[in-house]
Motif scaffolding. Sequence first.
Motif, short mmCIF file in Angstrom:
data_model
loop_
_atom_site.label_atom_id
_atom_site.label_comp_id
_atom_site.label_asym_id
_atom_site.label_seq_id
_atom_site.Cartn_x
_atom_site.Cartn_y
_atom_site.Cartn_z
N LEU A 81 0.83 -1.20 0.00
CA LEU A 81 0.00 0.00 0.00
C LEU A 81 0.87 1.25 0.00
CD1 LEU A 81 -2.75 1.41 0.21
CD2 LEU A 81 -2.65 1.11 2.68
N TYR A 82 1.94 1.24 0.80
CA TYR A 82 2.80 2.41 0.85
C TYR A 82 3.49 2.66 -0.49
CZ TYR A 82 5.95 6.02 2.32
OH TYR A 82 6.60 7.23 2.41
N GLY A 83 3.99 1.59 -1.12
CA GLY A 83 4.63 1.75 -2.42
C GLY A 83 3.68 2.33 -3.45
N LEU A 84 2.45 1.83 -3.48
CA LEU A 84 1.45 2.33 -4.41
C LEU A 84 1.03 3.76 -4.07
CD1 LEU A 84 -0.69 -0.90 -4.75
CD2 LEU A 84 0.35 0.32 -6.66
N TYR A 85 0.89 4.04 -2.77
CA TYR A 85 0.51 5.39 -2.33
C TYR A 85 1.57 6.41 -2.75
CZ TYR A 85 0.25 9.26 1.05
OH TYR A 85 0.23 10.49 1.64
N LEU A 86 2.84 6.06 -2.52
CA LEU A 86 3.93 6.96 -2.88
C LEU A 86 3.97 7.19 -4.38
CD1 LEU A 86 6.40 8.57 -1.98
CD2 LEU A 86 7.74 6.46 -2.08
N ALA A 87 3.81 6.10 -5.15
CA ALA A 87 3.82 6.21 -6.62
C ALA A 87 2.67 7.06 -7.12
CB ALA A 87 3.76 4.82 -7.24
N LYS A 88 1.50 6.89 -6.52
CA LYS A 88 0.33 7.68 -6.94
C LYS A 88 0.53 9.15 -6.63
CE LYS A 88 -4.58 8.47 -6.35
NZ LYS A 88 -5.76 8.32 -5.48
N ARG A 89 1.12 9.46 -5.48
CA ARG A 89 1.35 10.86 -5.12
C ARG A 89 2.31 11.52 -6.11
NH1 ARG A 89 0.53 12.61 0.19
NH2 ARG A 89 1.32 14.61 -0.64
N ILE A 90 3.26 10.75 -6.60
CA ILE A 90 4.23 11.30 -7.56
C ILE A 90 3.62 11.40 -8.96
CG2 ILE A 90 6.49 10.94 -8.65
CD1 ILE A 90 7.28 9.41 -6.07
N TYR A 91 2.84 10.37 -9.34
CA TYR A 91 2.23 10.31 -10.68
C TYR A 91 0.73 10.07 -10.54
CZ TYR A 91 7.12 9.58 -12.03
OH TYR A 91 8.47 9.70 -12.19
N VAL B 275 4.54 0.06 -12.08
CA VAL B 275 4.67 -1.36 -12.38
C VAL B 275 4.97 -2.14 -11.10
CG1 VAL B 275 5.87 -3.10 -13.76
CG2 VAL B 275 5.57 -0.77 -14.66
N ILE B 276 4.19 -3.19 -10.88
CA ILE B 276 4.42 -4.08 -9.73
C ILE B 276 5.19 -5.30 -10.21
CG2 ILE B 276 3.39 -5.41 -7.87
CD1 ILE B 276 2.82 -2.38 -7.72
N ALA B 277 6.38 -5.50 -9.66
CA ALA B 277 7.18 -6.68 -9.98
C ALA B 277 7.10 -7.65 -8.81
CB ALA B 277 8.63 -6.28 -10.24
N ASN B 278 6.76 -8.89 -9.10
CA ASN B 278 6.68 -9.92 -8.06
C ASN B 278 8.01 -10.65 -7.94
OD1 ASN B 278 3.81 -9.66 -7.47
ND2 ASN B 278 3.50 -10.45 -9.53
N ILE B 279 8.59 -10.59 -6.76
CA ILE B 279 9.83 -11.32 -6.52
C ILE B 279 9.47 -12.50 -5.62
CG2 ILE B 279 12.26 -11.10 -5.89
CD1 ILE B 279 11.19 -9.15 -8.10
N GLY B 280 8.78 -13.45 -6.25
CA GLY B 280 8.23 -14.60 -5.56
C GLY B 280 6.73 -14.51 -5.49
N THR B 281 6.02 -15.03 -6.50
CA THR B 281 4.56 -14.98 -6.49
C THR B 281 3.99 -15.89 -5.40
OG1 THR B 281 4.46 -16.69 -8.19
CG2 THR B 281 4.36 -14.40 -8.95
N ASP C 4 8.22 8.74 -17.12
CA ASP C 4 7.54 8.86 -15.84
C ASP C 4 7.07 7.47 -15.42
OD1 ASP C 4 7.93 11.59 -15.87
OD2 ASP C 4 5.97 12.04 -16.72
N ARG C 5 7.89 6.82 -14.62
CA ARG C 5 7.59 5.45 -14.21
C ARG C 5 8.03 5.20 -12.78
NH1 ARG C 5 12.47 3.14 -16.71
NH2 ARG C 5 11.84 4.04 -18.68
N TYR C 6 7.40 4.19 -12.20
CA TYR C 6 7.72 3.81 -10.82
C TYR C 6 7.60 2.29 -10.76
CZ TYR C 6 7.71 3.96 -5.67
OH TYR C 6 8.02 3.80 -4.35
N ILE C 7 8.68 1.62 -10.33
CA ILE C 7 8.67 0.15 -10.21
C ILE C 7 8.73 -0.24 -8.74
CG2 ILE C 7 9.85 -1.99 -10.80
CD1 ILE C 7 10.93 -0.64 -13.30
N HIS C 8 7.70 -0.93 -8.30
CA HIS C 8 7.61 -1.40 -6.92
C HIS C 8 7.77 -2.92 -6.90
CE1 HIS C 8 6.22 -1.97 -2.79
NE2 HIS C 8 5.36 -2.86 -3.24
N CYS C 9 8.65 -3.41 -6.04
CA CYS C 9 8.91 -4.85 -5.96
C CYS C 9 8.28 -5.44 -4.71
CB CYS C 9 10.41 -5.12 -5.94
SG CYS C 9 11.23 -4.71 -7.48
N ASP C 10 7.38 -6.39 -4.92
CA ASP C 10 6.80 -7.16 -3.82
C ASP C 10 7.67 -8.39 -3.62
OD1 ASP C 10 5.38 -8.72 -2.09
OD2 ASP C 10 3.48 -8.61 -3.16
#
Length: 381
Positions: free
Chosen positions: A101-111, A167-173, A196-202
């Motif tokens: 949620l924090y990664g997505l929240y931060l990305a949304k605030r930026i873009y 973009v959400i990258a799964n590091i272990g689905t 303008d991109r943001y890559i968040h790794c789960d």
Amino acid sequence: MIKNLKSEDLAKLDQLEKYLDEKSNHFFGYPCTFDFDYSPLQKFLKYPINNVGDSFYSGGSYQINTHSFEREVIDFFAQLLKAPINNYWGYVTNGSTEGNLYGLYLAKRIYPSAIVYFSEESHYSIEKNINLLGIKYEKIKTQKNGEIDYEDFKQKLSLHQHLPAIVIANIGTTIKEAKDDVMKLRDILDDFNIKDRYIHCDAAFCGSYAQFITPKPNFDFTEGADSIIISGHKFIGSPIPCGVVIVLKHNKEKVSSFVNVIDDLDDTITGSRNALTPLILWCAIKAFGAEGLRERFFNCLELTEYTFDKISKLGIKVWRNPNALTILIPRVNKELQYKWQLATHDDITHIIIKPGMTKSMIDTFIIDLEKETQKDLADVF
């Protein structure tokens, strides 16, 4: 306070302990470790510790906290994940869902106008958090091994290439422990000239050991990640759900705000925050260090290979991703599923090997599995 409990209340607590102890010996389907003992931390239960605010901020009027320990935890994982020196920030979360949620929240605030791209095998918290934040999204198909389908990603990206991309990258689905390649995702974004991109790794389960895998998955900050989350109660081990989120500091500073009532920065999802979990993770990293985490991984990898071989010899169809601690078998019946707490999805049941499991546990499980009706997973693997 507990001294005032009646004998029947104390008996209930004893009964719960026996129940949990028995269930911990039959816990094969979820990636939560149980080889820990944090009893030395019991003495801190008498304080109203609260990590409200930013542990990296020098101020703050609520001072019954463990901020200094939290900073050490963040520093350790930032180094493990190759975050840039002097340009990282993070905090200990209540778990990976909050981290996502924090990664997505931060990305949304930026873009604010961005489209989120995530695979259909992402953890369920991703779509839930996207809905909470009200962000438009595209769900990407996956390959048979659970990794994101890069061609489908390109196709979906082409529909919105004029908009920023999260973009959400799964590091272990969740089901197959598949790992998306952040460098491939980054290169595709470059091909579409999306700056303008943001890559968040789960990296909830695998983040604590993925740097030790050969070949190493591409997912850390040097390879294109803008934020990474790791779960604390999974591979590391904690009696309380928790996690760590690490982000680039210059991005976090775009959304920070000052709160007068605590004389501190408000950077996190929640206000009041658990102050025990930073102590737990601090104890873990002090006990293990990076080399200890590496050793834990290779011990689990050896046990995974042992388990895989034992199941194969039963004539049961079995499959796993390379270097994964997750083993997939045909869906088992409800009795076996509940007895061993096995996670099941569609036609697949999976077993996750983690610290605390033993060959003796595996052998007992194999006896039960042998009684299970053999099924064909040719269409799945």
